[in-house]
Design an enzyme around this catalytic site. Structure first.
Site, mmCIF file in Angstrom:
data_model
loop_
_atom_site.group_PDB
_atom_site.id
_atom_site.type_symbol
_atom_site.label_atom_id
_atom_site.label_comp_id
_atom_site.label_asym_id
_atom_site.label_seq_id
_atom_site.Cartn_x
_atom_site.Cartn_y
_atom_site.Cartn_z
ATOM 1 N N HIS A 287 0.846 -1.216 0.000
ATOM 2 C CA HIS A 287 0.000 0.000 0.000
ATOM 3 C C HIS A 287 0.870 1.250 0.000
ATOM 4 O O HIS A 287 1.822 1.361 0.762
ATOM 5 C CB HIS A 287 -1.022 -0.009 1.136
ATOM 6 C CG HIS A 287 -0.476 0.025 2.533
ATOM 7 N ND1 HIS A 287 -0.133 1.204 3.163
ATOM 8 C CD2 HIS A 287 -0.238 -0.966 3.427
ATOM 9 C CE1 HIS A 287 0.289 0.926 4.387
ATOM 10 N NE2 HIS A 287 0.248 -0.389 4.575
ATOM 11 N N ASP A 299 6.342 0.714 6.536
ATOM 12 C CA ASP A 299 4.881 0.542 6.377
ATOM 13 C C ASP A 299 4.311 1.641 5.483
ATOM 14 O O ASP A 299 3.949 2.693 5.973
ATOM 15 C CB ASP A 299 4.210 0.570 7.755
ATOM 16 C CG ASP A 299 2.732 0.266 7.682
ATOM 17 O OD1 ASP A 299 2.273 -0.230 6.653
ATOM 18 O OD2 ASP A 299 2.031 0.556 8.668
ATOM 19 N N GLU A 333 -4.852 1.820 2.608
ATOM 20 C CA GLU A 333 -4.933 0.676 3.520
ATOM 21 C C GLU A 333 -5.117 1.130 4.956
ATOM 22 O O GLU A 333 -5.822 0.512 5.739
ATOM 23 C CB GLU A 333 -3.648 -0.170 3.412
ATOM 24 C CG GLU A 333 -3.724 -1.510 4.148
ATOM 25 C CD GLU A 333 -3.271 -1.448 5.606
ATOM 26 O OE1 GLU A 333 -3.513 -2.404 6.340
ATOM 27 O OE2 GLU A 333 -2.678 -0.433 6.023
ATOM 28 N N GLU A 334 -4.472 2.254 5.306
ATOM 29 C CA GLU A 334 -4.379 2.635 6.721
ATOM 30 C C GLU A 334 -5.698 3.080 7.332
ATOM 31 O O GLU A 334 -5.951 2.826 8.502
ATOM 32 C CB GLU A 334 -3.328 3.744 6.907
ATOM 33 C CG GLU A 334 -1.914 3.322 6.573
ATOM 34 C CD GLU A 334 -1.340 2.283 7.544
ATOM 35 O OE1 GLU A 334 -2.062 1.815 8.424
ATOM 36 O OE2 GLU A 334 -0.152 1.946 7.381
ATOM 37 N N ASP A 361 3.336 -6.409 3.515
ATOM 38 C CA ASP A 361 2.933 -5.299 4.392
ATOM 39 C C ASP A 361 3.295 -5.615 5.845
ATOM 40 O O ASP A 361 2.514 -5.381 6.757
ATOM 41 C CB ASP A 361 1.429 -5.030 4.233
ATOM 42 C CG ASP A 361 1.001 -3.782 5.006
ATOM 43 O OD1 ASP A 361 1.874 -2.971 5.360
ATOM 44 O OD2 ASP A 361 -0.210 -3.628 5.268
ATOM 45 N N HIS A 431 3.871 3.194 12.326
ATOM 46 C CA HIS A 431 2.953 4.326 12.553
ATOM 47 C C HIS A 431 3.559 5.442 13.408
ATOM 48 O O HIS A 431 2.817 6.183 14.050
ATOM 49 C CB HIS A 431 1.638 3.862 13.217
ATOM 50 C CG HIS A 431 0.827 2.933 12.371
ATOM 51 N ND1 HIS A 431 -0.397 2.454 12.765
ATOM 52 C CD2 HIS A 431 1.056 2.405 11.144
ATOM 53 C CE1 HIS A 431 -0.883 1.658 11.823
ATOM 54 N NE2 HIS A 431 -0.014 1.616 10.828
HETATM 55 ZN ZN LIG Z 1 0.788 -1.324 6.347
#
Ligand SMILES: [Zn+2]
Length: 462
Positions: A287, A299, A333-334, A361, A431
């Site tokens: 993603h 990520d 995606e998030e 991922d 994140h």
């Molecule tokens: Zn991810």
């Protein structure tokens, strides 16, 4: 390698009496040879890291609906053309658009003190802002949503502080993450239902530092919306200790985030057309959106550049797959998974048949193997390639979920595969402001791309 090749030749000789078994043995020899070519070429060029450097430099902040996400779509389209992909195109979709804003601040006011202690906080994705002057309230600590639901009048007018850590005793950090992340997703709803004025959630990470980790949170119709923020693990431990000594301390929280109307965006893709079954598609992707605190290097910039590198490796080595290999940069995606859904329902899918979907991922760490989401016949077939994957250190093949972005196409028609990597550091960065290029090892990243290319090859030829 030398020993494995000798063994393969020995097996061919030994089984020469049976035709089918001979074919199987020589197939695995071919697979071993292809694995070795991919390995040598990939590690020699190490291009995945070059692509990741470019992505995280030119488009570091790629949250859905942002300017950075639009730049990343253009850039990855150009990368696909550069590696020789054909049919490079964008399929449009609408995405949620949330902005963090400039202000996020937390502080603790101890009883009788005239100056506060700072708290390292950040807004959770999707949160509303606090009132302009902030929220100042007493804090009540809980370890679960369940505990919050039984607080009764004790929670009235307070900030509900969720402080259950990821379970460090679990070997699989993804399981530990899954066991704690409900506090982030559902903390604001449970806080509001208990009469609280905000949710403060311990960062979902095993790292012990002062860096807050964001991520998606949600609201529920009919339940008042209250702001929700993440707190670093060190600050969560400190706040918990302070609360034991001073239960009436107050926390001040200021957030200026906001939700805007849905914004136009896209999935970007490109492919190598199959020589024998062009209408049969193997999707490989990651993603392209990411949270805004870091650069989304692990990520999921890693998964995106690995999927591009798969096509480059095929081109460079002159491997023409029998089936079409399509690299897809999934959007959103998030905080919505709209890209995966849009891909599966796009009108063009009606003319195609997906034979497999592969997703990376879990960060750009050393590959260990794959999860296989499909029936036992497929699983047995995949297990026959295990020796070729052993040469890449990626032969741990288990049944399991493929991934979020490929979820809808897997549900519709294709078996899914998820790249499994060494998992102990991923959530240290995930994140957060620490998810940056310097946390990615070029060799490990490339090995993941090589393992994905090998899987594409096996699935293309089967
Ligand atoms: Zn991810």
């Amino acid at each position: 390698m030398v020993r494995r090749r000798f063994l393969a030749i020995f097996v061919v000789v030994l089984l020469n009496a049976g035709g089918a078994q001979t074919a199987l043995a020589s197939d695995s020899t071919t697979a071993d040879r292809i694995a070795q070519r991919l390995l040598t070429r990939g590690l020699r060029d190490s291009r995945a890291y070059d692509l990741l450097r470019e992505l995280t430099t030119i488009a570091p902040h790629r949250l859905s609906g942002s300017r950075g996400a639009a730049v990343a779509l253009e850039l990855t389209g150009e990368m696909l053309r550069r590696v020789g992909a054909t049919n490079v195109r964008a399929e449009s979709l609408m995405v949620p658009h949330w902005e963090r804003g400039a202000l996020e601040k937390g502080e603790v006011w101890l009883s009788g003190r005239s100056s506060p202690l700072p708290l390292s906080v950040c807004a959770l994705g999707g949160s509303i802002a606090t009132p302009r002057k902030g929220i100042v309230a007493e804090v009540i600590e809980v370890k679960s949503l369940e505990e919050a639901s039984h607080l009764g009048p004790k929670a009235n007018g307070k900030i509900v502080f969720y402080n259950r850590p990821m379970d460090p005793t679990l070997f699989e950090t993804f399981a530990a993450y899954g066991g704690a992340v409900d506090q982030r997703g559902g903390g604001a709803v449970a806080a509001a239902q208990a009469g609280g004025v905000a949710a403060l959630v311990r960062s979902i990470t095993l790292a012990h530092d002062r860096v807050p980790h964001t991520g998606a949170m949600g609201y529920r119709d009919g339940v008042p919306k209250v702001p929700a923020a993440a707190l670093s693990t060190v600050d969560a431990d400190t706040l918990s200790a302070l609360l034991r000594r001073d239960p009436h301390l107050k926390v001040r929280l200021e957030l200026s985030c906001r939700s805007l109307p849905d914004a136009p965006s896209a999935n970007v893709m490109g492919e190598i057309i199959g020589s024998e079954h062009p209408e049969e598609i193997i999707v490989v992707g990651g993603h392209i959106d990411c949270w805004d605190k870091g650069d989304g290097a692990h990520d999921d910039g890693a998964g995106c550049v690995q999927a591009i590198e798969v096509l480059r490796l095929f081109r460079e080595l002159g491997i023409r797959p029998k089936r079409t290999i399509r690299t897809v940069m999934f959007m959103n995606e998030e905080n919505g998974s709209r890209g995966g859904k849009a891909y599966a329902t796009h009108p063009d899918r009606a003319r195609e048949r997906h034979v497999a979907a592969i997703e990376s991922d879990r960060g750009g760490f050393a590959p260990r193997g794959f999860t296989v989401q499909g029936d036992s016949v497929l699983f047995e077939r995949v297990m026959k390639w295990q020796s070729a994957f052993a040469a890449l250190g990626a032969d741990h093949i288990t049944r399991g979920h493929g991934g979020v972005d490929i979820g809808p196409i897997v549900e519709k028609e294709a078996p899914g595969f998820g790249l499994v990597v060494e998992n102990h550091r991923y959530f240290d960065y995930h994140h957060s402001g620490n998810d940056t290029l310097d946390k990615v090892n070029p060799r490990e990243l490339e090995l993941g791309a090589i393992a994905m290319a090998m899987l594409c090859y096996c699935l293309s030829e089967m």
